[in-house]
Design an enzyme around this catalytic site. Structure first.
Site, mmCIF file in Angstrom:
data_model
loop_
_atom_site.group_PDB
_atom_site.id
_atom_site.type_symbol
_atom_site.label_atom_id
_atom_site.label_comp_id
_atom_site.label_asym_id
_atom_site.label_seq_id
_atom_site.Cartn_x
_atom_site.Cartn_y
_atom_site.Cartn_z
ATOM 1 N N GLU A 71 -0.129 -0.784 -4.915
ATOM 2 C CA GLU A 71 -0.254 -1.330 -3.559
ATOM 3 C C GLU A 71 -1.700 -1.150 -3.083
ATOM 4 O O GLU A 71 -2.315 -0.108 -3.277
ATOM 5 C CB GLU A 71 0.699 -0.562 -2.640
ATOM 6 C CG GLU A 71 0.722 -1.084 -1.209
ATOM 7 C CD GLU A 71 1.755 -0.348 -0.332
ATOM 8 O OE1 GLU A 71 2.106 0.793 -0.652
ATOM 9 O OE2 GLU A 71 2.187 -0.956 0.656
ATOM 10 N N LYS A 155 4.867 -8.000 1.863
ATOM 11 C CA LYS A 155 5.731 -6.837 2.126
ATOM 12 C C LYS A 155 6.617 -7.129 3.335
ATOM 13 O O LYS A 155 6.119 -7.481 4.419
ATOM 14 C CB LYS A 155 4.848 -5.614 2.392
ATOM 15 C CG LYS A 155 5.576 -4.300 2.554
ATOM 16 C CD LYS A 155 4.547 -3.169 2.698
ATOM 17 C CE LYS A 155 5.147 -1.797 2.638
ATOM 18 N NZ LYS A 155 4.094 -0.742 2.635
ATOM 19 N N CYS A 196 6.498 -1.156 -2.072
ATOM 20 C CA CYS A 196 6.604 0.209 -1.568
ATOM 21 C C CYS A 196 7.800 0.441 -0.638
ATOM 22 O O CYS A 196 8.920 0.569 -1.106
ATOM 23 C CB CYS A 196 5.282 0.622 -0.928
ATOM 24 S SG CYS A 196 5.088 2.418 -1.003
HETATM 25 N N1 LIG Z 1 3.058 2.453 1.459
HETATM 26 C C1 LIG Z 1 4.306 2.662 1.790
HETATM 27 O O1 LIG Z 1 5.062 1.764 2.121
HETATM 28 C C2 LIG Z 1 4.727 4.088 1.745
HETATM 29 C C3 LIG Z 1 6.219 4.283 1.781
HETATM 30 C C4 LIG Z 1 6.590 5.712 1.760
HETATM 31 O O2 LIG Z 1 5.789 6.602 1.528
HETATM 32 C C5 LIG Z 1 7.997 6.047 2.027
HETATM 33 O O3 LIG Z 1 8.288 7.243 2.102
HETATM 34 O O4 LIG Z 1 8.822 5.144 2.170
#
Ligand SMILES: NC(=O)CCC(=O)C(=O)O
Length: 319
Positions: A71, A155, A196
């Site tokens: 990411e 996203k 993510c």
């Molecule tokens: N960059 C993100 O979306 C981090 C997501 C994350 O750390 C989580 O705990 O969920």
């Protein structure tokens, strides 16, 4: 009835994850470093490559090599950085993305890298500025071995959390969430995309699996608070829920950066077993994706044919 064409026949392929370090304020340096690491990954450097076993099993036909980045690989990770590093990806003309006309240095670099290394390339994600409305998205781009940009994924679920004393993060300060699910077809599999925090929403992975994806890959960047608790658990859960291969590719941890990434890039098979996992430093991981595990999981524990859609409520109506 599904409006999607059937997925390609699932064939074995080699997957490489690049867990990049050295991501700093100099975007040109970030792109150059990513380019160098893509070359290394495509040449079989890194952990678990076993002297390029793919050249033996699937001759030297680079289309079976698939390289993934993390990411936000072109910028430091933080909501104040996104507008500064954002690039436009508004180049869809006549149903095809026009790389030549692209104003995005990252897109041009990734397209060139995929083409000259002859690999499928999931280019992690970059902050994308949409000139039509000024919105900024966290966007993945995927390239064929011919260098064509075949799909993008914005996203969907923004990372807005507040764990007092540990971590507060609000992507929505500067980003807008995407509103589509996305997958792409290769010669060896249908691959579903997320980024993510999207992994925390089982619906997204479930939709991809129902659309025929055999493999789901989410560039990510968990942190040192939630990473040890949930990074592995969520990926194994999504893999088992859907009986698919599931992988997330992280940046390396940099304790001098504002955001401390968890690292631990991971590939999980459809039975929930870990195939390969990084530590927290910069590395390239290689693994072989084998349809046999996918087929055996679905034959042995046939949940994909045992679902009771006649019983399940319309979950969108729930609280
Ligand atoms: N960059 C993100 O979306 C981090 C997501 C994350 O750390 C989580 O705990 O969920």
């Amino acid at each position: 009835m599904s409006s999607f064409p059937p997925p390609p026949a699932f064939k074995p392929f080699n997957l490489a994850l690049i867990q990049l370090g050295q991501i700093g304020p100099d975007k040109a340096a970030n792109l150059k470093h990513a380019r160098d690491m893509i070359r290394k990954a495509a040449n079989g450097e890194g952990e678990g490559a076993q002297g390029k076993p793919d050249l033996i099993v699937l001759p030297r036909w680079a289309k079976d090599r698939f390289v993934t980045l993390q990411e936000c690989f072109n910028s430091p990770y933080g909501h104040t950085h996104f507008p500064v590093y954002a690039e436009p990806i508004e180049f869809k003309s006549g149903g095809k993305y026009n790389i030549e006309a692209s104003q995005s240095e990252s897109v041009k670099m990734l397209s060139e890298a995929a083409k000259s290394e002859g690999v499928w390339l999931l280019g992690g994600s970059i902050p994308e500025r949409d000139p039509s409305n000024g919105n900024i998205y966290n966007t993945s781009t995927v390239y064929s071995p011919q260098g064509e940009l075949v799909v993008t994924h914005r996203k969907v679920h923004l990372f807005d959390i507040d764990i007092p004393g540990k971590i507060t993060f609000k992507e929505s300060e500067t980003l807008t969430g995407g509103s589509t699910t996305n997958f792409f077809d290769t010669e060896f599999a249908r691959v579903g995309l997320g980024i993510c925090y999207d992994v925390r929403f089982p619906e997204l992975a479930m939709i991809s699996a129902r659309q025929g994806c055999q493999v789901l890959i989410y560039p990510g960047a968990f942190n040192t608070t939630t990473g040890p608790l949930h990074w592995e658990l969520l990926q194994r859960a999504r893999a088992i829920d859907n009986q698919v291969y599931f992988s997330m590719c992280s940046p390396a941890r940099d304790l001098t950066a504002g955001y401390h990434a968890w690292g631990h890039s991971l590939v999980v098979d459809p039975m929930g077993s870990k195939l390969v996992e990084a530590e927290d430093g910069e590395t390239i991981l290689h693994t072989r994706i084998n349809p046999k595990t996918f087929n055996d999981a679905r034959a042995g524990i046939p949940v994909t044919t045992q679902r009771r859609f006649d019983v399940y409520l319309d979950v969108s109506k729930g609280s």
